[in-house]
Design a protein around this motif. Sequence first.
Motif, PDB file in Angstrom:
ATOM      1  N   PHE A   1       0.806  -1.073  -0.500  1.00 47.09           N
ATOM      2  CA  PHE A   1      -0.113  -0.180  -0.299  1.00 47.09           C
ATOM      3  C   PHE A   1       1.015   1.415   0.466  1.00 47.09           C
ATOM      4  CE2 PHE A   1      -2.924   2.940   2.584  1.00 47.09           C
ATOM      5  CZ  PHE A   1      -4.239   3.482   1.461  1.00 47.09           C
TER       6      PHE A   1
ATOM      7  N   SER B   1       0.845   9.557  -5.601  1.00 48.92           N
ATOM      8  CA  SER B   1       1.308  10.626  -5.697  1.00 48.92           C
ATOM      9  C   SER B   1       2.225  11.030  -6.736  1.00 48.92           C
ATOM     10  CB  SER B   1       2.263  10.884  -4.261  1.00 48.92           C
ATOM     11  OG  SER B   1       3.140  10.482  -4.371  1.00 48.92           O
TER      12      SER B   1
ATOM     13  N   ASN C   1      -0.244  11.100  -9.895  1.00 46.98           N
ATOM     14  CA  ASN C   1      -1.284  11.803 -10.577  1.00 46.98           C
ATOM     15  C   ASN C   1      -2.341  10.826 -10.830  1.00 46.98           C
ATOM     16  OD1 ASN C   1      -1.463  14.896  -9.668  1.00 46.98           O
ATOM     17  ND2 ASN C   1      -0.670  15.363 -12.048  1.00 46.98           N
TER      18      ASN C   1
ATOM     19  N   ALA D   1      -4.207   9.018  -8.766  1.00 47.82           N
ATOM     20  CA  ALA D   1      -4.669   8.236  -7.280  1.00 47.82           C
ATOM     21  C   ALA D   1      -4.778   6.690  -6.723  1.00 47.82           C
ATOM     22  CB  ALA D   1      -6.413   8.813  -7.239  1.00 47.82           C
ATOM     23  N   GLY D   2      -5.750   6.306  -6.513  1.00 45.49           N
ATOM     24  CA  GLY D   2      -4.740   4.811  -6.211  1.00 45.49           C
ATOM     25  C   GLY D   2      -5.387   4.015  -6.620  1.00 45.49           C
TER      26      GLY D   2
ATOM     27  N   ALA E   1      -1.419   2.153  -6.103  1.00 45.24           N
ATOM     28  CA  ALA E   1      -2.161   1.036  -4.536  1.00 45.24           C
ATOM     29  C   ALA E   1      -2.313  -0.279  -4.478  1.00 45.24           C
ATOM     30  CB  ALA E   1      -2.206   2.373  -3.240  1.00 45.24           C
ATOM     31  N   ALA E   2      -3.525  -0.181  -5.464  1.00 45.15           N
ATOM     32  CA  ALA E   2      -5.139  -0.902  -5.980  1.00 45.15           C
ATOM     33  C   ALA E   2      -4.298  -2.460  -6.020  1.00 45.15           C
ATOM     34  CB  ALA E   2      -5.759  -0.363  -6.438  1.00 45.15           C
TER      35      ALA E   2
ATOM     36  N   VAL F   1      -9.904   1.585   0.404  1.00 47.69           N
ATOM     37  CA  VAL F   1      -9.473   2.666   0.811  1.00 47.69           C
ATOM     38  C   VAL F   1      -8.363   3.051  -0.465  1.00 47.69           C
ATOM     39  CG1 VAL F   1      -7.065   4.218   2.056  1.00 47.69           C
ATOM     40  CG2 VAL F   1      -8.464   2.475   3.216  1.00 47.69           C
ATOM     41  N   SER F   2      -8.094   2.097  -1.415  1.00 49.73           N
ATOM     42  CA  SER F   2      -7.179   3.373  -2.538  1.00 49.73           C
ATOM     43  C   SER F   2      -8.426   3.093  -3.851  1.00 49.73           C
ATOM     44  CB  SER F   2      -6.683   1.726  -3.480  1.00 49.73           C
ATOM     45  OG  SER F   2      -6.307   0.520  -2.868  1.00 49.73           O
ATOM     46  N   ILE F   3      -9.860   2.554  -3.904  1.00 45.39           N
ATOM     47  CA  ILE F   3     -10.311   2.472  -4.331  1.00 45.39           C
ATOM     48  C   ILE F   3     -11.210   3.833  -4.601  1.00 45.39           C
ATOM     49  CG2 ILE F   3     -12.956   1.537  -5.402  1.00 45.39           C
ATOM     50  CD1 ILE F   3     -11.141  -0.354  -6.257  1.00 45.39           C
TER      51      ILE F   3
ATOM     52  N   LEU G   1     -10.081   6.558  -2.976  1.00 49.38           N
ATOM     53  CA  LEU G   1      -9.334   7.746  -3.904  1.00 49.38           C
ATOM     54  C   LEU G   1      -9.426   7.767  -5.066  1.00 49.38           C
ATOM     55  CD1 LEU G   1      -5.893   6.146  -2.045  1.00 49.38           C
ATOM     56  CD2 LEU G   1      -7.273   8.884  -1.491  1.00 49.38           C
ATOM     57  N   ILE G   2      -9.599   6.754  -5.698  1.00 49.89           N
ATOM     58  CA  ILE G   2      -9.712   6.908  -6.763  1.00 49.89           C
ATOM     59  C   ILE G   2     -10.735   7.547  -6.897  1.00 49.89           C
ATOM     60  CG2 ILE G   2      -9.863   5.847  -9.060  1.00 49.89           C
ATOM     61  CD1 ILE G   2      -8.106   3.403  -7.793  1.00 49.89           C
TER      62      ILE G   2
ATOM     63  N   SER H   1     -10.706  11.152  -6.707  1.00 47.67           N
ATOM     64  CA  SER H   1     -10.006  12.013  -7.434  1.00 47.67           C
ATOM     65  C   SER H   1     -10.805  12.142  -9.294  1.00 47.67           C
ATOM     66  CB  SER H   1      -8.579  11.494  -7.904  1.00 47.67           C
ATOM     67  OG  SER H   1      -9.016  10.050  -8.752  1.00 47.67           O
ATOM     68  N   ARG H   2     -11.739  11.501  -9.386  1.00 44.34           N
ATOM     69  CA  ARG H   2     -12.954  11.812 -10.507  1.00 44.34           C
ATOM     70  C   ARG H   2     -14.246  12.407  -9.827  1.00 44.34           C
ATOM     71  NH1 ARG H   2     -12.223   7.485 -15.184  1.00 44.34           N
ATOM     72  NH2 ARG H   2     -10.367   7.710 -14.314  1.00 44.34           N
TER      73      ARG H   2
ATOM     74  N   ASP I   1      -8.739  15.406  -5.985  1.00 41.92           N
ATOM     75  CA  ASP I   1      -6.914  15.142  -6.435  1.00 41.92           C
ATOM     76  C   ASP I   1      -5.996  16.072  -5.816  1.00 41.92           C
ATOM     77  OD1 ASP I   1      -6.124  13.330  -7.319  1.00 41.92           O
ATOM     78  OD2 ASP I   1      -5.951  14.452  -9.800  1.00 41.92           O
TER      79      ASP I   1
ATOM     80  N   ILE J   1      -3.735  13.754  -3.064  1.00 47.39           N
ATOM     81  CA  ILE J   1      -2.874  13.450  -4.068  1.00 47.39           C
ATOM     82  C   ILE J   1      -2.647  13.720  -5.687  1.00 47.39           C
ATOM     83  CG2 ILE J   1      -1.690  10.250  -4.771  1.00 47.39           C
ATOM     84  CD1 ILE J   1      -3.130   9.503  -2.864  1.00 47.39           C
ATOM     85  N   SER J   2      -1.453  15.020  -6.016  1.00 44.51           N
ATOM     86  CA  SER J   2      -1.634  14.889  -6.814  1.00 44.51           C
ATOM     87  C   SER J   2       0.012  15.926  -6.929  1.00 44.51           C
ATOM     88  CB  SER J   2      -2.284  15.904  -7.449  1.00 44.51           C
ATOM     89  OG  SER J   2      -1.820  17.263  -6.698  1.00 44.51           O
ATOM     90  N   SER J   3       0.104  15.687  -7.715  1.00 47.24           N
ATOM     91  CA  SER J   3       1.718  16.212  -8.278  1.00 47.24           C
ATOM     92  C   SER J   3       1.847  18.019  -7.813  1.00 47.24           C
ATOM     93  CB  SER J   3       2.480  16.294  -9.422  1.00 47.24           C
ATOM     94  OG  SER J   3       1.852  16.876 -10.610  1.00 47.24           O
TER      95      SER J   3
END
Lengths: 181, 287
Positions: free
Chosen positions: A64, A72, A75, A77-78, A81-82, B23-25, B27-28, B31-32, B37, B40-42
């Motif tokens: 993770f 990061s 750009n 998001a996850g 990680a997923a 958690v990661s889903i 996050l995705i 961000s949509r 975003d 976690i964005s640059s």
Amino acid sequence: MNVYLKNIFRFCILLMLQVIVLNKITLHWFTSPSGALFNPLIYPLFILLLPFETPVWVLLILGFLMGLAVDSFMNTAGMHAAALILLAYLRTNVLNALLPRNPTEYVNMEPSVKNMGWSPFLVFCGFLLLLHHIVFFSLESWGFNSIGALMLKIATSFITSMVFILIYVLLFTRQHVAKSH
Amino acid sequence: MRNFILIIRRFFNLILFALLEIVSIVLIARSRTIQGDDIISSSNAVAGIVYKKKTDLFYYMNLGSMNDSLLSENMRLRKIVDALHSVDTLKDFTVQRALPTKDTSVHVVQYASYVYRTARVIDNQVDNVNNYITINRGLKDGIAKGMSVISGNGLVGRVEYVSQHFASVLSILNTNKYQVSARLKDGTFKSTNWDNERPDVLVMKEMPAEAKVKKGDSVFTTSYGNTFPPDVLIGTVTSVEINKKSGRQQIMLKPATNFRNLQYVYVLDNQMEVERKQLTEPSNKKP
């Protein structure tokens, strides 16, 4: 070298390699203008090369962290990680299937060509990496509308990632042999 | 209770796996949406600093080509200045660009006034589903969300996220985030999209058959949609396909900006945008 130190070091090396060097490599496969673009992904190697006896929950958390770090920078998001968590979760099962003995019996050893032999190691890396790529690119395209392009993208980046992983592994095992002599 | 703990201990790995995946889903999914975003964005601090160090290094290696692009840009600007000097506003009924003028005898319609800000590109993507460009200007330099971004050659994109010193620009190589209203040589306008595969191809779908277009024509932006300034070059037509069933045309464009080696961009601040938005918003709210 201490096993913790070594893996922290490897984490940084792989992350920097991925972000600074490999993300700049955007090549056309079959150079026709309709060829798919791809990035080789080398960072899953961090999870693949952790010692045999690492418990699954440690693998999951490290996966993770690595995924979030790559996310990061890119750009995304996850998504990384997923994909990497799935790889971390299945790693022990794949090792169980490939090794003659229980993975916990290999003390202080890590998956490598020397410890496993060529074909088990390649199957181990290839299977998990392919799974990772399928999950990642499916998440990235967020649907199966253009399944042909998706498959091509998965196949091309999988092949290049494997090449880069082999190069990395060969470079580092060489060093080991030289050290032991 | 004891059984419950036993079950948790037995399936601990599976539960942890599911939790982290969720958690990661999330996050995705976040961000949509439009905001989200920023975590976690640059443009966040650490990644921004690393990218800055990296581009500082590449900056020196690319000085030669950078010089060339600046020279061509200067040349283009000089041409525009010359053209503006020679415009006779009394005979020429329409004025394309804003002309700040003190002379009240000449009637000049000022409908947009742009402030140009230069920025250096410190990270650039071309092969994702949505491609972001990170630039080294942020809130402190007056960059705000929604400003349009152009390069010396043509349209680049729109500012999407801003931090104190960096900003992420969503380039026109994106999927369904926004569309660019484009105008052909004969005045027909239509939105243009990215074909989602190659950074060298943009598509204008469903053009009516009567639109006259041929290979090599330039395509410019229009001011419709209140996003981009008018008359910025988007690209040139590379091929025209005609759908035999509907008689409609599909036009392929080559973007004027080379997204693979973008180094300098201009961020445009439309000073009359607020006024224009105030005028159009009440009419938009009506069902």
